[in-house]
Each structure stands twice: as structure tokens, then as C-alpha cells.
Design a protein around this motif. Structure first.
Motif, PDB file in Angstrom:
ATOM      1  N   PRO A  62       0.825  -1.207   0.000  1.00 25.09           N
ATOM      2  CA  PRO A  62       0.000   0.000   0.000  1.00 25.09           C
ATOM      3  C   PRO A  62       0.859   1.257   0.000  1.00 25.09           C
ATOM      4  CG  PRO A  62      -0.911  -1.601   1.521  1.00 25.09           C
ATOM      5  CD  PRO A  62       0.407  -2.152   1.066  1.00 25.09           C
ATOM      6  N   ILE A  63       0.417   2.260  -0.734  1.00 30.45           N
ATOM      7  CA  ILE A  63       1.200   3.483  -0.918  1.00 30.45           C
ATOM      8  C   ILE A  63       0.490   4.675  -0.297  1.00 30.45           C
ATOM      9  CG2 ILE A  63       2.319   2.656  -3.019  1.00 30.45           C
ATOM     10  CD1 ILE A  63       0.209   4.253  -4.591  1.00 30.45           C
ATOM     11  N   SER A  64       1.244   5.748  -0.119  1.00 33.00           N
ATOM     12  CA  SER A  64       0.680   6.975   0.459  1.00 33.00           C
ATOM     13  C   SER A  64       1.117   8.171  -0.366  1.00 33.00           C
ATOM     14  CB  SER A  64       1.124   7.133   1.916  1.00 33.00           C
ATOM     15  OG  SER A  64       2.540   7.138   1.998  1.00 33.00           O
ATOM     16  N   LEU A  65       0.889   8.090  -1.660  1.00 29.41           N
ATOM     17  CA  LEU A  65       1.311   9.136  -2.587  1.00 29.41           C
ATOM     18  C   LEU A  65       0.120   9.872  -3.171  1.00 29.41           C
ATOM     19  CD1 LEU A  65       4.011   7.245  -4.693  1.00 29.41           C
ATOM     20  CD2 LEU A  65       4.412   8.921  -2.894  1.00 29.41           C
ATOM     21  N   GLY A  66       0.356  11.078  -3.617  1.00 31.55           N
ATOM     22  CA  GLY A  66      -0.631  11.832  -4.357  1.00 31.55           C
ATOM     23  C   GLY A  66      -0.066  12.205  -5.713  1.00 31.55           C
ATOM     24  N   PRO A  67      -0.954  12.487  -6.660  1.00 27.69           N
ATOM     25  CA  PRO A  67      -2.410  12.408  -6.568  1.00 27.69           C
ATOM     26  C   PRO A  67      -2.883  10.954  -6.519  1.00 27.69           C
ATOM     27  CG  PRO A  67      -1.748  12.969  -8.801  1.00 27.69           C
ATOM     28  CD  PRO A  67      -0.492  12.985  -7.978  1.00 27.69           C
ATOM     29  N   ARG A  68      -3.853  10.709  -5.636  1.00 34.60           N
ATOM     30  CA  ARG A  68      -4.236   9.343  -5.298  1.00 34.60           C
ATOM     31  C   ARG A  68      -4.703   8.530  -6.503  1.00 34.60           C
ATOM     32  NH1 ARG A  68      -3.215   5.113  -2.112  1.00 34.60           N
ATOM     33  NH2 ARG A  68      -5.053   3.848  -1.709  1.00 34.60           N
ATOM     34  N   LEU A  72      -2.622   5.152  -7.716  1.00 31.00           N
ATOM     35  CA  LEU A  72      -3.186   3.800  -7.744  1.00 31.00           C
ATOM     36  C   LEU A  72      -2.875   3.106  -9.054  1.00 31.00           C
ATOM     37  CD1 LEU A  72      -6.658   4.313  -6.027  1.00 31.00           C
ATOM     38  CD2 LEU A  72      -4.763   2.908  -5.185  1.00 31.00           C
ATOM     39  N   GLY A  73      -2.991   3.836 -10.149  1.00 29.30           N
ATOM     40  CA  GLY A  73      -2.659   3.261 -11.453  1.00 29.30           C
ATOM     41  C   GLY A  73      -1.191   2.894 -11.549  1.00 29.30           C
ATOM     42  N   TRP A  74      -0.317   3.754 -11.022  1.00 28.91           N
ATOM     43  CA  TRP A  74       1.119   3.445 -11.036  1.00 28.91           C
ATOM     44  C   TRP A  74       1.412   2.196 -10.201  1.00 28.91           C
ATOM     45  CZ3 TRP A  74       2.101   9.111  -9.215  1.00 28.91           C
ATOM     46  CH2 TRP A  74       1.901   9.993 -10.296  1.00 28.91           C
ATOM     47  N   ALA A  75       0.750   2.084  -9.053  1.00 31.57           N
ATOM     48  CA  ALA A  75       0.992   0.938  -8.170  1.00 31.57           C
ATOM     49  C   ALA A  75       0.506  -0.362  -8.816  1.00 31.57           C
ATOM     50  CB  ALA A  75       0.294   1.150  -6.828  1.00 31.57           C
ATOM     51  N   ARG A  76      -0.659  -0.314  -9.455  1.00 28.98           N
ATOM     52  CA  ARG A  76      -1.190  -1.518 -10.099  1.00 28.98           C
ATOM     53  C   ARG A  76      -0.262  -2.007 -11.206  1.00 28.98           C
ATOM     54  NH1 ARG A  76      -6.081   1.621 -10.354  1.00 28.98           N
ATOM     55  NH2 ARG A  76      -7.510   1.112  -8.630  1.00 28.98           N
ATOM     56  N   ARG A  77       0.186  -1.070 -12.036  1.00 26.20           N
ATOM     57  CA  ARG A  77       1.051  -1.460 -13.148  1.00 26.20           C
ATOM     58  C   ARG A  77       2.386  -1.992 -12.636  1.00 26.20           C
ATOM     59  NH1 ARG A  77       1.190   1.867 -18.816  1.00 26.20           N
ATOM     60  NH2 ARG A  77       1.742   0.058 -20.121  1.00 26.20           N
ATOM     61  N   SER A  78       2.889  -1.414 -11.571  1.00 23.23           N
ATOM     62  CA  SER A  78       4.145  -1.878 -10.986  1.00 23.23           C
ATOM     63  C   SER A  78       3.978  -3.273 -10.389  1.00 23.23           C
ATOM     64  CB  SER A  78       4.629  -0.891  -9.919  1.00 23.23           C
ATOM     65  OG  SER A  78       4.864   0.380 -10.486  1.00 23.23           O
ATOM     66  N   GLU A 113      -5.462  -0.661  -3.377  1.00 22.69           N
ATOM     67  CA  GLU A 113      -4.456  -1.477  -4.056  1.00 22.69           C
ATOM     68  C   GLU A 113      -4.347  -2.886  -3.467  1.00 22.69           C
ATOM     69  OE1 GLU A 113      -2.126   1.679  -1.675  1.00 22.69           O
ATOM     70  OE2 GLU A 113      -4.111   1.404  -2.539  1.00 22.69           O
ATOM     71  N   THR A 114      -4.812  -3.092  -2.224  1.00 20.74           N
ATOM     72  CA  THR A 114      -4.746  -4.423  -1.636  1.00 20.74           C
ATOM     73  C   THR A 114      -5.743  -5.388  -2.272  1.00 20.74           C
ATOM     74  OG1 THR A 114      -6.313  -3.898   0.145  1.00 20.74           O
ATOM     75  CG2 THR A 114      -3.977  -3.470   0.566  1.00 20.74           C
ATOM     76  N   LEU A 115      -6.661  -4.875  -3.073  1.00 21.03           N
ATOM     77  CA  LEU A 115      -7.583  -5.760  -3.790  1.00 21.03           C
ATOM     78  C   LEU A 115      -6.845  -6.636  -4.795  1.00 21.03           C
ATOM     79  CD1 LEU A 115     -10.522  -3.250  -4.421  1.00 21.03           C
ATOM     80  CD2 LEU A 115     -10.348  -5.002  -2.643  1.00 21.03           C
ATOM     81  N   LEU A 116      -5.603  -6.271  -5.120  1.00 15.55           N
ATOM     82  CA  LEU A 116      -4.791  -7.076  -6.026  1.00 15.55           C
ATOM     83  C   LEU A 116      -4.261  -8.337  -5.349  1.00 15.55           C
ATOM     84  CD1 LEU A 116      -2.673  -4.162  -7.555  1.00 15.55           C
ATOM     85  CD2 LEU A 116      -4.532  -5.377  -8.696  1.00 15.55           C
ATOM     86  N   VAL A 312      10.010   2.554  -5.222  1.00 14.84           N
ATOM     87  CA  VAL A 312      10.085   1.223  -5.823  1.00 14.84           C
ATOM     88  C   VAL A 312       8.685   0.714  -6.159  1.00 14.84           C
ATOM     89  CG1 VAL A 312      10.805  -1.164  -5.490  1.00 14.84           C
ATOM     90  CG2 VAL A 312      12.230   0.694  -4.620  1.00 14.84           C
ATOM     91  N   ALA A 313       7.750   0.918  -5.244  1.00 16.79           N
ATOM     92  CA  ALA A 313       6.397   0.376  -5.402  1.00 16.79           C
ATOM     93  C   ALA A 313       5.654   0.938  -6.612  1.00 16.79           C
ATOM     94  CB  ALA A 313       5.583   0.616  -4.134  1.00 16.79           C
ATOM     95  N   VAL A 314       6.022   2.144  -7.051  1.00 20.60           N
ATOM     96  CA  VAL A 314       5.336   2.745  -8.211  1.00 20.60           C
ATOM     97  C   VAL A 314       6.277   2.911  -9.396  1.00 20.60           C
ATOM     98  CG1 VAL A 314       3.629   3.940  -6.786  1.00 20.60           C
ATOM     99  CG2 VAL A 314       5.757   5.116  -7.411  1.00 20.60           C
ATOM    100  N   SER A 315       7.460   2.323  -9.320  1.00 19.74           N
ATOM    101  CA  SER A 315       8.512   2.615 -10.303  1.00 19.74           C
ATOM    102  C   SER A 315       8.113   2.277 -11.735  1.00 19.74           C
ATOM    103  CB  SER A 315       9.797   1.879  -9.925  1.00 19.74           C
ATOM    104  OG  SER A 315       9.585   0.482  -9.781  1.00 19.74           O
ATOM    105  N   TRP A 316       7.500   1.126 -11.953  1.00 17.04           N
ATOM    106  CA  TRP A 316       7.161   0.746 -13.321  1.00 17.04           C
ATOM    107  C   TRP A 316       5.995   1.573 -13.850  1.00 17.04           C
ATOM    108  CZ3 TRP A 316       9.999  -1.856 -16.657  1.00 17.04           C
ATOM    109  CH2 TRP A 316      11.033  -2.655 -16.164  1.00 17.04           C
ATOM    110  N   GLY A 317       4.992   1.811 -13.018  1.00 13.82           N
ATOM    111  CA  GLY A 317       3.866   2.618 -13.476  1.00 13.82           C
ATOM    112  C   GLY A 317       4.292   4.023 -13.846  1.00 13.82           C
ATOM    113  N   CYS A 318       5.133   4.645 -13.008  1.00 14.26           N
ATOM    114  CA  CYS A 318       5.629   5.989 -13.313  1.00 14.26           C
ATOM    115  C   CYS A 318       6.532   5.978 -14.535  1.00 14.26           C
ATOM    116  CB  CYS A 318       6.378   6.557 -12.109  1.00 14.26           C
ATOM    117  SG  CYS A 318       5.314   7.017 -10.718  1.00 14.26           S
TER     118      CYS A 318
END
Length: 329
Positions: A62-68, A72-78, A113-116, A312-318
């Protein structure tokens, strides 16, 4: 894509795309651009193994970044990318079961994101360490950062990329070299682009010889200090702390002692674990990730920084979004 990158290249600048920074954000973005056929050069003050990224635990969660909504999209893709990489031993990515726990009640609403996570479940009382009141268990991707950064570097060079230990003094310097620049300088963006909203949050970890622990553990805490351990084969990364506005990257012996004490309260065998390293990095905290295009002195500048402790958690999505912005797709 190849034709577009070639046309860009012959217009008098020395590289199609200049990426500034060789941490996880810079390397991942550079890999995607190079594999799309662009000529990519990385310029960096620190080698990949010397960056803050190399100090990370690291775990997807789970992440704590904005814009939320974008985060979320960055985290899912990562998450999707890390699941794929976990099937390749040389990447340093692996899947592990473990526990996230709190000494205070946990909010009833689950982070989206924990729904994944297909095996996520609440901890039974007997599964929680002493002093903890709530927790959850799930299988998550863990990333052995030294090995992972080596993997990304090899992949980048295999795609024809060039990595130079060559600091960039200013955006004018970068714009003079390439019409397309990707700024992945982390906390360095505070000086490079004059962004006062980027602030350092010091993190320190202790790396010990792994006495046989296979599961991860992360304590949820807002206190600025917590217990965590991430197994990466024969090494175990223990954490952690978050110290705002600190720039000194020299390990603090008292911080090390506190980390060891908190972790040993959960896993007593860690009291005797030999210390291999004490490592420090500066997380680039910002109110919001800056992932956008700026036009500057005839160059297209794509900023990709401000990820705090979730880089790291959003690296691929970003990186996917930054690569799309860089190529105008």
C-alpha cells in the motif's frame, strides 16, 4: 517508434533522450525508452548501487502518494511488472508471505491497491507478536535492491543504453545536450530545478546475515520508527526510521541499536545475527509526485520525482507514463 527516435536524434543533439539519475526511477524509465528503440543516455552523480534506491528494503505494498487516482494506477502497473519479474531469478525480485501489523487498531477500510492481493487475510490473535493488536498476512513482491539495480543496469545496456558518471549542473546543461530530458533526480530535484517542495526524509537500515527467516514483517507506525525485516536470501534488511529534513548519510549507531532491539523483540534469533552493513538513504518527500512535462530552452523536460518512500512500489507505473510523455505518445 524507431523512425521518430531517429529523426529526433539527427537534429543536432547528442542523444535522443537524456535521463538524469540512476536510481530505480531513472533506470526503469531508461530501460523502457531504450527498449522502444530510442538512443538513451543516463547521466548521474551516483552509480546505481550508491543511490537511495539501493538502500530500500524493498517491498511492494500500500502506498501513500498523491495524486491518489494516478498513484493507484502506477501501483497496479508496478505490481503486475514485479509479478512477472519474480519468475526470473536473476532480477532479485521474489514473492514472499509475511505480516503487516500495528500496535493500534487498523482502519476498517482496505486500501484499494490491496484488492490485487488474492491471499490477503486478517491475522489470528496467535499470529501477532506481543504488543501488536491487529495485522494482515499476504504474499507480496520483495525486491533485493542491489541485485535488482544490477539487473536493470544490464538490461539497459543490453538495449544499447549508455550510463555515465557525469553530474548535471543545471537544466540548461541538460537541455543543451538533448531535446528530450527525463528528470529522475529524487531529492536532488530540490537544487536542480529549484523545487523547495522536495524535502529529504532520512532512512536507515541494518543488513544482517539471515538466520533462516523466510517471511517479511512490517510494523505500521506514524512515530518515525518501526520494526521491519525483509529476507533476501542470505541477507536480511532490518528497519527502520524516517527522519525529516536530515541530510547526513552517515549511519547513526543509536539508530542501529534501536532497529536491532525492535526487530529482536519480534524475532529473538536476530539478537545474535552478524551485522553486514548499516546503510542510509534520503527519501524524496513531496506533497505530490511530479510527473509532468515542462518545456525549457527548446527541450522537452519530463519530471519524474517526489515518490517519498514509495519509489520502488510505483517505479514501473511511473516509468511507463514518463516514457510515454518523453516520446509524445
Amino acid at each position: 517508434m524507431l523512425a521518430r527516435c531517429y529523426r529526433h536524434f539527427v537534429k543536432s543533439r547528442s542523444s535522443d533522450v537524456l535521463v538524469i539519475g540512476a536510481g530505480v526511477s531513472g533506470l526503469t524509465t531508461a530501460v523502457l525508452l531504450a527498449e522502444r528503440g530510442c538512443h538513451v543516455r543516463i547521466r548521474t552523480t551516483e552509480a546505481p548501487g550508491e543511490t537511495t534506491s539501493a538502500v530500500a528494503g524493498a517491498i511492494w505494498g500500500p502506498i501513500s502518494l498523491g495524486p491518489r487516482d494516478r498513484a493507484l494506477g502506477w501501483a497496479r502497473r508496478s505490481h503486475e511488472s514485479f509479478l512477472e519479474l519474480a519468475g526470473v531469478p536473476s532480477t532479485g525480485v521474489h514473492l514472499a508471505l509475511g505480516t503487516v501489523a500495528s500496535r493500534e487498531p487498523i482502519a476498517a477500510k482496505r486500501p484499494e491497491e490491496t484488492l490485487l492481493l488474492t491471499d490477503l487475510r486478517a491475522c489470528e490473535p496467535g499470529e501477532l507478536p506481543h504488543g501488536f493488536t491487529a495485522g494482515a498476512r499476504a504474499t507480496l513482491p520483495l525486491i533485493d535492491m542491489p541485485r535488482y539495480l544490477d539487473y536493470l543496469t544490464r538490461r539497459f545496456r543490453a538495449a544499447g543504453g549508455e550510463l555515465l558518471r557525469s553530474p548535471v549542473s543545471s537544466l540548461s546543461d541538460a537541455a543543451g545536450e538533448s531535446r528530450t530530458v527525463v528528470n529522475c533526480t529524487g531529492v536532488g530535484a530540490r537544487e536542480l530545478v529549484g523545487d523547495p517542495g522536495v524535502l529529504p526524509v532520512l532512512g536507515q537500515h541494518v543488513v544482517v546475515a539471515n538466520p533462516g527467516i523466510e517471511e517479511y514483517f512490517v510494523e505500521l507506525s506514524d512515530s518515525g520508527r518501526w520494526a521491519s525485516y525483509m529476507p533476501h536470501g542470505d541477507r536480511l534488511v532490518l528497519g527502520g526510521v524516517a527522519v525529516p529534513y536530515a541530510w547526513d548519510r552517515v549511519p547513526d549507531g543509536e539508530v542501529t541499536a534501536g532497529i536491532l532491539r525492535r526487530c529482536a523483540e519480534i524475532r529473538p534469533e536476530l539478537r545474535e545475527a552478524p551485522i553486514r552493513e548499516e546503510i542510509v538513504g534520503l527519501r524524496p518527500r513531496s506533497e505530490s509526485v511530479r510527473l509532468k512535462v515542462e518545456h525549457y530552452e527548446g527541450a522537452r523536460i519530463v519530471h519524474n520525482y517526489g515518490h517519498g518512500g514509495d519509489g520502488v512500489a510505483v517505479s514501473w507505473g511511473c516509468a511507463y507514463e514518463a516514457a510515454e510523455l518523453a516520446t509524445g505518445e
